[in-house]
Design a protein around this motif. Structure first.
Motif, PDB file in Angstrom:
ATOM      1  N   THR A  16       0.844  -1.201   0.000  1.00  0.00           N
ATOM      2  CA  THR A  16       0.000   0.000   0.000  1.00  0.00           C
ATOM      3  C   THR A  16       0.876   1.247   0.000  1.00  0.00           C
ATOM      4  OG1 THR A  16      -0.125   0.099   2.404  1.00  0.00           O
ATOM      5  CG2 THR A  16      -1.824  -1.208   1.282  1.00  0.00           C
ATOM      6  N   GLU A  17       0.323   2.330  -0.512  1.00  0.00           N
ATOM      7  CA  GLU A  17       1.074   3.592  -0.589  1.00  0.00           C
ATOM      8  C   GLU A  17       1.424   4.131   0.800  1.00  0.00           C
ATOM      9  OE1 GLU A  17       2.510   5.085  -3.154  1.00  0.00           O
ATOM     10  OE2 GLU A  17       1.850   3.328  -4.285  1.00  0.00           O
ATOM     11  N   LEU A  18       0.506   3.995   1.756  1.00  0.00           N
ATOM     12  CA  LEU A  18       0.762   4.472   3.115  1.00  0.00           C
ATOM     13  C   LEU A  18       1.977   3.765   3.720  1.00  0.00           C
ATOM     14  CD1 LEU A  18       0.017   6.092   5.633  1.00  0.00           C
ATOM     15  CD2 LEU A  18      -1.522   4.226   6.265  1.00  0.00           C
ATOM     16  N   ASN A  19       2.045   2.448   3.588  1.00  0.00           N
ATOM     17  CA  ASN A  19       3.184   1.719   4.156  1.00  0.00           C
ATOM     18  C   ASN A  19       4.485   2.042   3.447  1.00  0.00           C
ATOM     19  OD1 ASN A  19       1.625   0.511   6.097  1.00  0.00           O
ATOM     20  ND2 ASN A  19       2.416  -1.521   5.675  1.00  0.00           N
ATOM     21  N   LYS A  20       4.437   2.279   2.150  1.00  0.00           N
ATOM     22  CA  LYS A  20       5.654   2.655   1.424  1.00  0.00           C
ATOM     23  C   LYS A  20       6.185   3.988   1.930  1.00  0.00           C
ATOM     24  CE  LYS A  20       4.589   0.112  -2.768  1.00  0.00           C
ATOM     25  NZ  LYS A  20       4.262   0.175  -4.191  1.00  0.00           N
ATOM     26  N   THR A  21       5.279   4.928   2.205  1.00  0.00           N
ATOM     27  CA  THR A  21       5.677   6.234   2.727  1.00  0.00           C
ATOM     28  C   THR A  21       6.257   6.099   4.141  1.00  0.00           C
ATOM     29  OG1 THR A  21       3.890   7.236   1.457  1.00  0.00           O
ATOM     30  CG2 THR A  21       4.863   8.565   3.196  1.00  0.00           C
ATOM     31  N   LEU A  22       5.597   5.311   4.989  1.00  0.00           N
ATOM     32  CA  LEU A  22       6.067   5.121   6.361  1.00  0.00           C
ATOM     33  C   LEU A  22       7.409   4.390   6.393  1.00  0.00           C
ATOM     34  CD1 LEU A  22       2.761   4.120   8.165  1.00  0.00           C
ATOM     35  CD2 LEU A  22       4.020   6.248   8.418  1.00  0.00           C
ATOM     36  N   TYR A  23       7.588   3.423   5.521  1.00  0.00           N
ATOM     37  CA  TYR A  23       8.845   2.674   5.497  1.00  0.00           C
ATOM     38  C   TYR A  23      10.000   3.566   5.056  1.00  0.00           C
ATOM     39  CZ  TYR A  23      12.075  -1.182   4.992  1.00  0.00           C
ATOM     40  OH  TYR A  23      13.151  -2.014   5.131  1.00  0.00           O
ATOM     41  N   LYS A  54      14.247   5.131   8.075  1.00  0.00           N
ATOM     42  CA  LYS A  54      15.689   5.394   8.179  1.00  0.00           C
ATOM     43  C   LYS A  54      15.973   6.741   8.823  1.00  0.00           C
ATOM     44  CE  LYS A  54      16.121   7.165   3.489  1.00  0.00           C
ATOM     45  NZ  LYS A  54      15.125   6.646   2.590  1.00  0.00           N
ATOM     46  N   GLU A  55      15.012   7.651   8.784  1.00  0.00           N
ATOM     47  CA  GLU A  55      15.202   8.977   9.372  1.00  0.00           C
ATOM     48  C   GLU A  55      14.814   9.030  10.838  1.00  0.00           C
ATOM     49  OE1 GLU A  55      12.671  11.337   6.973  1.00  0.00           O
ATOM     50  OE2 GLU A  55      13.745  10.900   5.127  1.00  0.00           O
ATOM     51  N   THR A  56      14.008   8.085  11.292  1.00  0.00           N
ATOM     52  CA  THR A  56      13.503   8.151  12.663  1.00  0.00           C
ATOM     53  C   THR A  56      14.003   6.983  13.509  1.00  0.00           C
ATOM     54  OG1 THR A  56      11.480   7.022  11.927  1.00  0.00           O
ATOM     55  CG2 THR A  56      11.432   9.423  11.988  1.00  0.00           C
ATOM     56  N   PHE A  58      18.016   3.847  17.230  1.00  0.00           N
ATOM     57  CA  PHE A  58      18.766   2.625  17.521  1.00  0.00           C
ATOM     58  C   PHE A  58      20.273   2.892  17.498  1.00  0.00           C
ATOM     59  CE2 PHE A  58      15.176  -0.195  15.653  1.00  0.00           C
ATOM     60  CZ  PHE A  58      14.495  -0.103  16.849  1.00  0.00           C
ATOM     61  N   ALA A  59      20.736   3.671  16.533  1.00  0.00           N
ATOM     62  CA  ALA A  59      22.158   3.974  16.432  1.00  0.00           C
ATOM     63  C   ALA A  59      22.642   4.755  17.657  1.00  0.00           C
ATOM     64  CB  ALA A  59      22.430   4.770  15.155  1.00  0.00           C
ATOM     65  N   ASP A  60      21.863   5.748  18.100  1.00  0.00           N
ATOM     66  CA  ASP A  60      22.220   6.507  19.291  1.00  0.00           C
ATOM     67  C   ASP A  60      22.270   5.602  20.526  1.00  0.00           C
ATOM     68  OD1 ASP A  60      22.520   8.839  17.917  1.00  0.00           O
ATOM     69  OD2 ASP A  60      20.562   9.688  18.489  1.00  0.00           O
ATOM     70  N   ALA A  61      21.297   4.718  20.662  1.00  0.00           N
ATOM     71  CA  ALA A  61      21.271   3.812  21.802  1.00  0.00           C
ATOM     72  C   ALA A  61      22.501   2.920  21.839  1.00  0.00           C
ATOM     73  CB  ALA A  61      20.003   2.954  21.778  1.00  0.00           C
ATOM     74  N   LYS A  62      22.915   2.450  20.674  1.00  0.00           N
ATOM     75  CA  LYS A  62      24.093   1.582  20.607  1.00  0.00           C
ATOM     76  C   LYS A  62      25.376   2.347  20.889  1.00  0.00           C
ATOM     77  CE  LYS A  62      24.345  -1.323  17.180  1.00  0.00           C
ATOM     78  NZ  LYS A  62      24.251  -1.871  15.808  1.00  0.00           N
ATOM     79  N   GLU A  63      25.548   3.503  20.266  1.00  0.00           N
ATOM     80  CA  GLU A  63      26.806   4.247  20.357  1.00  0.00           C
ATOM     81  C   GLU A  63      26.937   5.041  21.653  1.00  0.00           C
ATOM     82  OE1 GLU A  63      29.493   4.250  18.374  1.00  0.00           O
ATOM     83  OE2 GLU A  63      28.530   2.619  17.275  1.00  0.00           O
ATOM     84  N   LYS A  64      25.881   5.746  22.018  1.00  0.00           N
ATOM     85  CA  LYS A  64      25.982   6.689  23.146  1.00  0.00           C
ATOM     86  C   LYS A  64      25.579   6.104  24.495  1.00  0.00           C
ATOM     87  CE  LYS A  64      25.060  10.599  20.114  1.00  0.00           C
ATOM     88  NZ  LYS A  64      24.100  11.637  19.769  1.00  0.00           N
ATOM     89  N   HIS A  65      24.853   4.994  24.480  1.00  0.00           N
ATOM     90  CA  HIS A  65      24.334   4.461  25.736  1.00  0.00           C
ATOM     91  C   HIS A  65      24.753   3.006  25.994  1.00  0.00           C
ATOM     92  CE1 HIS A  65      21.991   8.112  26.027  1.00  0.00           C
ATOM     93  NE2 HIS A  65      21.508   7.892  24.798  1.00  0.00           N
TER      94      HIS A  65
END
Length: 122
Positions: free
Chosen positions: A94-101, A105-107, A112-119
């Motif tokens: 669906t178009e909605l899921n394509k937009t959310l997916y 990568k921006e959210t 997750f990257a901050d949690a791994k690196e900084k915490h």
């Protein structure tokens, strides 16, 4: 749900799981040659097992493309939540899921990257 595509992990040259038809009413699979693979048991990991009759499979023309089993038995595993997994796969188009997916990568991935690196949650 916003889930990525995961490709089938079947070996090259063998029949894929989607080539076997699942009959929800009888809770069984039907092979391309018309044999019924009835429900056998459920594993502790939550997978239902469906197995063919080795006597019928022995003379099947698709045996070489179906299984490597020495006793000529085809085994198919289906998760107990497979109906939900199929619905998620349907919603993936669906178009909605394509937009959310695309926003994932921006959210989420940044968090997750901050949690791994900084915490220290590596």
């Amino acid at each position: 749900p916003v889930m990525p595509y995961t490709r089938p992990r079947t070996k090259d040259g063998y029949l894929r799981k989607y080539e076997y038809v699942y009959d929800e009413y009888f809770d069984a699979y039907l092979c391309p040659e018309g044999q019924i693979l009835p429900y056998r048991t459920t594993t502790r990991d939550g997978y239902k097992q469906y197995a063919s009759d080795p006597l019928e499979c022995k003379g099947c023309p698709l045996l070489e493309r179906c299984t490597q089993s020495k006793n000529h038995t085809k085994m198919i595993h289906r998760h107990v939540w497979q109906d939900y997994i199929e619905e998620v796969d349907h919603l993936r188009h669906t178009e909605l899921n394509k937009t959310l997916y695309a926003k994932r990568k921006e959210t989420i991935e940044r968090v997750f990257a901050d949690a791994k690196e900084k915490h220290g949650m590596r």
